[in-house]
Design a protein around this motif. Structure first.
Motif, PDB file in Angstrom:
ATOM      1  N   ASN A 288      46.189  42.791  34.510  1.00 12.20           N
ATOM      2  CA  ASN A 288      45.472  41.544  35.137  1.00 12.20           C
ATOM      3  C   ASN A 288      44.463  41.841  35.958  1.00 12.20           C
ATOM      4  O   ASN A 288      43.457  41.514  35.883  1.00 12.20           O
ATOM      5  N   LYS A 291      41.833  42.513  33.442  1.00  7.43           N
ATOM      6  CA  LYS A 291      41.111  41.334  33.006  1.00  7.43           C
ATOM      7  C   LYS A 291      40.415  40.472  33.825  1.00  7.43           C
ATOM      8  O   LYS A 291      39.419  40.018  33.447  1.00  7.43           O
ATOM      9  N   GLY A 348      53.166  36.467  32.266  1.00 11.42           N
ATOM     10  CA  GLY A 348      53.238  37.665  32.929  1.00 11.42           C
ATOM     11  C   GLY A 348      53.958  37.814  34.288  1.00 11.42           C
ATOM     12  O   GLY A 348      54.785  38.435  34.479  1.00 11.42           O
TER      13      GLY A 348
HETATM   14 MG   LIG Z   1      48.861  38.461  33.072  1.00  9.88          MG
END
Ligand SMILES: [Mg+2]
Ligand SMILES: Nc1ncnc2c1ncn2[C@@H]1O[C@H](COP(=O)(O)OP(=O)(O)OP(=O)(O)O)[C@@H](O)[C@H]1O
Length: 383
Positions: A288, A291, A348
């Motif tokens: 994360n 990203k 997630g």
């Molecule tokens: Mg994620």
């Protein structure tokens, strides 16, 4: 007689202002193995019921001060006691009061002088009814709970199907589009172009695989099929290896740093954790961070501990999450409004939270838009 509908002896409260009646009834009932309690007045009976709820009450109809009707009325108006069957004890000339007795909620009556077999038959019958009612109520609650659970599962599955079919569509379109293009024109495409198209196909296929894995993980957690396998680990070595692998895989365009915020050599307790769950958690938090932040920015994995918890902090300098949306981040499929253009399904963090719950830990988030985000995971040290 030990009551056969219940594995404990039933308790019967006998209320009568005449001690002679109490002793006659007491003898009959005691012979049958019932537990007994006695009261010589209505007030005394109400006090006794408060302390030790009986299974059935034999209640004299006419008593000085507070009569049986009043006692019954008080009991039936209290949800705690209203299910206790009340059998009135009446002299035959008092039978005109019986209508009022039934109106206050009496289950039955017996007339004095007592007929042993009649008395016992009525007591047994009402105890049986009471236990059957209890069993029915338990069964009803179980059914209601089972139905609610089924409903929740079916809603959850519907949501999964609708989101999954939506999320699968764009990578599938990429795979199909490029495959058709290659099949039709591959003789005229340069090696470079073919390589580019194949890479896109591979990336999209990986996305689908990841989504399927996440959905399967979720359904396993939901079905209680995830077992925790705690084992002793050297946490600093584990994190060093983890960070080096992350740098070579998903985070090669970022600067990832491991910060050991407290000396683990001074930790007296052994660290016992499920390695796989920890790896999954950290991997997702760092993916994360990658990203949702720009290339070449810093991502920090900080490790520490206090008396109760092992603490992992994953910080980035990325886009952050709008304040009012932060409370939803762990909801299934939730994606913040500023993240919609970035690939993801919103599974997630939900999976991570479930994993952390399974281990008796907790996760917190601090975030400021365009400044960065920190997720802090607490895992119990002595788990
Ligand atoms: Mg994620
Ligand atoms: N480090 C972060 N910085 C900014 N926003 C974040 C960060 N981590 C999570 N979020 C926000 O929380 C949302 C949910 O995160 P989550 O990891 O559950 O889903 P995802 O990354 O979008 O998809 P998935 O993990 O299922 O592939 C993200 O879509 C994003 O909006």
């Amino acid at each position: 007689m030990v009551n056969c509908f219940h594995n404990q002896k039933s308790t019967i409260l006998v209320v009568d202002d005449q001690s002679k009646n109490i002793s006659i009834l007491g003898k009959i009932l005691q012979e049958q193995g019932y537990n007994l309690a006695f009261a010589l007045s209505g007030k005394e009976a109400l006090a006794l019921v408060e302390n030790n709820t009986p299974d059935l009450i034999l209640l004299d109809l006419l008593m000085p001060e507070m009569d049986g009707l009043k006692v019954c009325e008080i009991l039936k108006s209290n949800p705690k006691f209203k299910e206790i069957p009340v059998i009135f004890l009446t002299a035959s000339h008092e039978e005109q009061h019986l209508i009022s007795a039934f109106e206050t909620g009496a289950a039955d009556y017996v007339t004095k002088p007592f007929q042993k077999t009649e008395l016992l038959a009525r007591v047994k019958h009402h105890l049986k009814l009471k236990y059957q009612t209890i069993q029915l109520k338990i069964r009803e609650t179980e059914l209601i709970e089972a139905l609610a659970y089924e409903k929740e599962i079916s809603e959850f599955k519907n949501r999964i199907i609708s989101v999954a079919s939506h999320e699968f569509r764009s990578p599938m379109t990429v795979i199909l589009g490029f495959t058709q293009l290659l099949l039709k024109h591959y003789p005229v495409f340069s090696q470079d172009k073919i390589f580019k198209y194949l890479s896109s196909i591979e990336t999209s296929a990986k996305k689908i695989t990841n989504m399927i894995d996440d959905l399967l993980t979720l359904s396993h957690i939901d079905a209680g099929q995830i077992n925790i396998n705690p084992a002793r680990i050297n946490i600093t070595e584990f994190c060093q290896k983890f960070v080096s692998e992350i740098k070579d895989s998903i985070a090669h365009d970022h600067d990832v740093e491991l910060q050991i915020l407290r000396d683990f050599q001074h930790l007296t307790k052994a660290i016992i954790l499920d390695k796989k769950l920890l790896e999954y958690t950290l991997y997702n938090l760092i993916s994360n961070a990658v990203k949702f932040s720009d290339k070449n920015t810093l991502i920090i994995l900080g490790i520490s501990y206090n008396n109760n918890y092992l603490i992992f902090k994953v910080s980035d300098q990325g886009m952050g999450v709008p304040l009012e949306e932060q409370k939803h981040l762990f909801d299934l499929f939730y994606r913040a409004s500023n993240a919609k253009d970035i690939q993801g399904t919103g599974l997630g963090l939900n999976i991570i939270q479930r994993y952390i719950d399974l281990q008796g830990g907790k996760i917190e988030v601090e975030s400021e838009e365009n400044i960065g985000t920190t997720f802090t995971v607490f895992l119990p040290l002595n788990h």
